[in-house]
Design an enzyme around this catalytic site. Structure first.
Site, short mmCIF file in Angstrom:
data_model
loop_
_atom_site.label_atom_id
_atom_site.label_comp_id
_atom_site.label_asym_id
_atom_site.label_seq_id
_atom_site.Cartn_x
_atom_site.Cartn_y
_atom_site.Cartn_z
N SER A 16 -13.64 -1.13 22.30
CA SER A 16 -14.82 -1.73 21.47
C SER A 16 -14.44 -1.38 19.93
O SER A 16 -14.57 -2.16 19.36
CB SER A 16 -15.93 -1.01 21.80
OG SER A 16 -16.41 -1.35 23.19
N ARG A 20 -13.11 -4.39 17.14
CA ARG A 20 -14.07 -4.74 15.90
C ARG A 20 -13.11 -4.03 14.74
O ARG A 20 -13.38 -4.83 13.76
CB ARG A 20 -15.03 -3.57 16.09
CG ARG A 20 -16.18 -3.90 16.94
CD ARG A 20 -17.11 -2.95 17.38
NE ARG A 20 -18.44 -3.36 18.07
CZ ARG A 20 -18.54 -3.89 19.26
NH1 ARG A 20 -17.13 -3.57 19.95
NH2 ARG A 20 -19.42 -4.03 20.14
N GLY A 88 -14.59 -10.39 26.89
CA GLY A 88 -16.06 -10.73 26.26
C GLY A 88 -15.95 -10.58 24.94
O GLY A 88 -16.43 -11.65 23.95
N ARG A 116 -19.09 -17.01 31.77
CA ARG A 116 -20.06 -16.00 31.03
C ARG A 116 -20.82 -16.96 29.78
O ARG A 116 -20.20 -17.78 29.28
CB ARG A 116 -19.42 -14.92 30.49
CG ARG A 116 -19.13 -14.19 31.67
CD ARG A 116 -18.00 -13.05 30.82
NE ARG A 116 -18.78 -11.82 30.32
CZ ARG A 116 -18.33 -10.89 29.82
NH1 ARG A 116 -17.03 -10.56 29.87
NH2 ARG A 116 -19.03 -9.86 29.22
N SER A 163 -25.23 -7.40 23.22
CA SER A 163 -24.97 -7.25 21.90
C SER A 163 -23.96 -7.74 21.29
O SER A 163 -23.89 -7.62 20.00
CB SER A 163 -25.15 -5.65 21.76
OG SER A 163 -24.05 -5.22 22.42
N ASP A 306 -22.09 0.17 30.63
CA ASP A 306 -20.87 0.11 30.87
C ASP A 306 -20.41 1.28 31.60
O ASP A 306 -19.33 1.20 32.52
CB ASP A 306 -19.67 -0.10 29.76
CG ASP A 306 -19.45 -1.49 29.24
OD1 ASP A 306 -20.01 -2.34 29.85
OD2 ASP A 306 -18.87 -1.75 28.20
N LYS A 333 -22.05 -10.38 33.28
CA LYS A 333 -20.83 -9.57 32.65
C LYS A 333 -19.76 -10.42 33.34
O LYS A 333 -19.75 -11.29 33.88
CB LYS A 333 -20.63 -7.99 32.92
CG LYS A 333 -21.67 -7.08 31.92
CD LYS A 333 -21.23 -7.07 30.80
CE LYS A 333 -21.95 -6.18 29.92
NZ LYS A 333 -21.47 -5.77 28.62
N ARG A 378 -14.05 -2.42 36.02
CA ARG A 378 -15.04 -1.50 35.90
C ARG A 378 -15.29 -1.08 37.44
O ARG A 378 -15.50 0.01 37.84
CB ARG A 378 -16.22 -1.50 35.32
CG ARG A 378 -15.98 -1.64 33.59
CD ARG A 378 -17.16 -1.01 32.75
NE ARG A 378 -16.65 -1.33 31.48
CZ ARG A 378 -15.88 -0.58 30.74
NH1 ARG A 378 -15.02 0.74 31.09
NH2 ARG A 378 -15.24 -0.83 29.44
#
Length: 422
Positions: A16, A20, A88, A116, A163, A306, A333, A378
């Site tokens: 993540s 970013r 994603g 998705r 989000s 998650d 997801k 996951r």
């Protein structure tokens, strides 16, 4: 598994944060260095996008570093064929990024990602004057984006789907002439991920104000290149910490302590509520537990979704039922994670009630089984934990962990105590 765990691990860099930071560095004026970055399928997808857009990224996987020559808020390429693969974050960050270009771009993705939803971003970009055309199903990739640079706008979007939509739009805000204001029309799920976005943006010089819980005002002014340290992935850390609760003993995760930016670091606190001892320093988290002493309870995972699958595989070993709520949105997801977890736990004989927004899982023996992953990283990582406690556990399609944690199987094997003869 014949003995309690005693291990110290350091998960790979946060997916993540890495993705970013890549976006912020790409939009900055000057060259940034990202240290401790994750090298996995999802981050390689983001690097591939930036490279296709004419932004220079040089990687040193052995040192865990990336150097990004920023474009000062203007996407260089006027045309590009872009593949966001199965990611994603890459998909939902790339489309807003294209709004800062001048030209035509074709964006495609892995079939799983094409399934998705992307409609929230499509609608927001259209409101900003960006041309966007779905090439298949409405509101889904693949799509063509035509931009003459986006105009400043006040956007109103829903916050209850993902989000990632909000994060992707926030990150282009500093590069718009008058900034950007986004108002949410619903409550926000996974709020810690948005707070993470804002924290990464701030490290590159951006300013985001929140006059209330549903309004985000991004100031103009662009980004400044910087050296940035990526902390270990908190979602990935949930697996070794859960292993301590499952098997007993103690596991320490280095690099994630009381100052961690990621919301998923709160997973350790859930283990504390279930009876484990949780100790944090500034730079590490340790979970110590007694095998067979997990408590049941009801836990709201709206903001740490998650890690919901991680808790789900611990639930059969608790002293009472475990109810996990607030995660209905993870049906959208990589797969329908609510349905998939229920299916696979039942495969091992576990009594599971599938709720609209989660599960109620009852304690009981777990039978040997080969679990399906549905190509979801996951699913593979969480259900593999059962093999630390139950003989005869196998994972179908284990290679999917490369999406975010290529070294997962080596890490898991390293958790075994010295007296484990397997």
């Amino acid at each position: 598994m014949t003995g309690p765990l005693h291990a110290v691990v350091r998960p790979p860099g946060s997916k993540s944060i890495t993705n970013r930071a890549l976006v912020c560095a790409a939009l900055a004026a000057g060259t940034s260095e990202l240290r401790g970055a994750l090298f996995a399928d999802d981050t390689e997808a983001m690097i591939g996008v930036l490279t296709a857009l004419g932004i220079e990224v040089s990687a040193d996987p052995f040192a865990g570093s990336l150097r990004v020559a920023g474009c000062a808020g203007e996407v260089p390429a006027s045309a590009a064929e872009i593949d966001t693969r199965q990611s994603g974050t890459t998909s939902r960050f790339t489309l807003p990024l294209l709004a800062l270009g001048s030209g035509s771009y074709r964006v495609t993705a892995h079939p799983q990602m094409q399934a998705r939803p992307m409609g929230t971003t499509f609608d927001a970009l259209a409101e900003m004057g960006v041309g966007i055309e779905a090439l298949g199903s409405d509101g889904h990739l693949p799509a063509t984006v035509t931009s003459g640079r986006a105009r400043t706008a006040v956007l109103r979007i829903a916050g209850d789907a993902s989000s990632q939509f909000l994060s992707g739009l926030l990150m282009i805000g500093p590069c718009l002439p008058d900034g950007l204001v986004i108002e949410l029309t619903t409550d926000l799920v996974s709020r810690p991920y948005v707070e993470l976005t804002i924290a990464v943006m701030a490290s590159f010089g951006a300013v985001v104000e929140q006059p209330d819980e549903r309004t985000f005002a991004v100031a103009p002014g662009g980004y400044v290149a910087t050296g940035y340290e990526v902390e270990p992935d908190a979602s990935a850390a949930s697996y070794p910490l859960a292993a301590a609760a499952l098997c007993g003993g103690s596991v320490t995760v280095e690099g994630l302590g009381s100052s961690a930016l990621q919301g998923d670091a709160a997973f350790a606190d859930v283990l504390g509520l279930m009876g484990a001892d949780v100790h944090r320093t500034g730079h590490a988290t340790t979970v110590t537990a007694t095998r067979g002493a997990l408590l049941g309870g009801t836990f709201d995972f709206t903001h740490i979704s998650d890690t919901a699958q991680t808790l789900a595989v611990l639930a059969p070993f608790a002293e009472g039922p475990v109810t996990i709520t607030g995660i209905g949105f993870i049906r959208r997801k990589e797969i329908d994670r609510v349905a998939a977890v229920a299916t696979e736990l039942r495969r091992a004989g576990t009594d599971v009630h599938e709720d609209p927004d989660g599960w109620t899982i009852h304690p009981g023996p777990v039978a040997p089984a080969t679990f399906e992953t549905y190509d979801d990283h996951r699913m593979a990582m969480s259900f593999a934990l059962l093999g630390l406690r139950v003989p005869g556990i196998a994972i179908s399609g284990p290679g999917c962990v490369a999406k975010t944690f290529p070294g997962y199987w080596a890490m898991l094997d390293g958790l075994r105590p010295a007296d484990d003869g397997r």
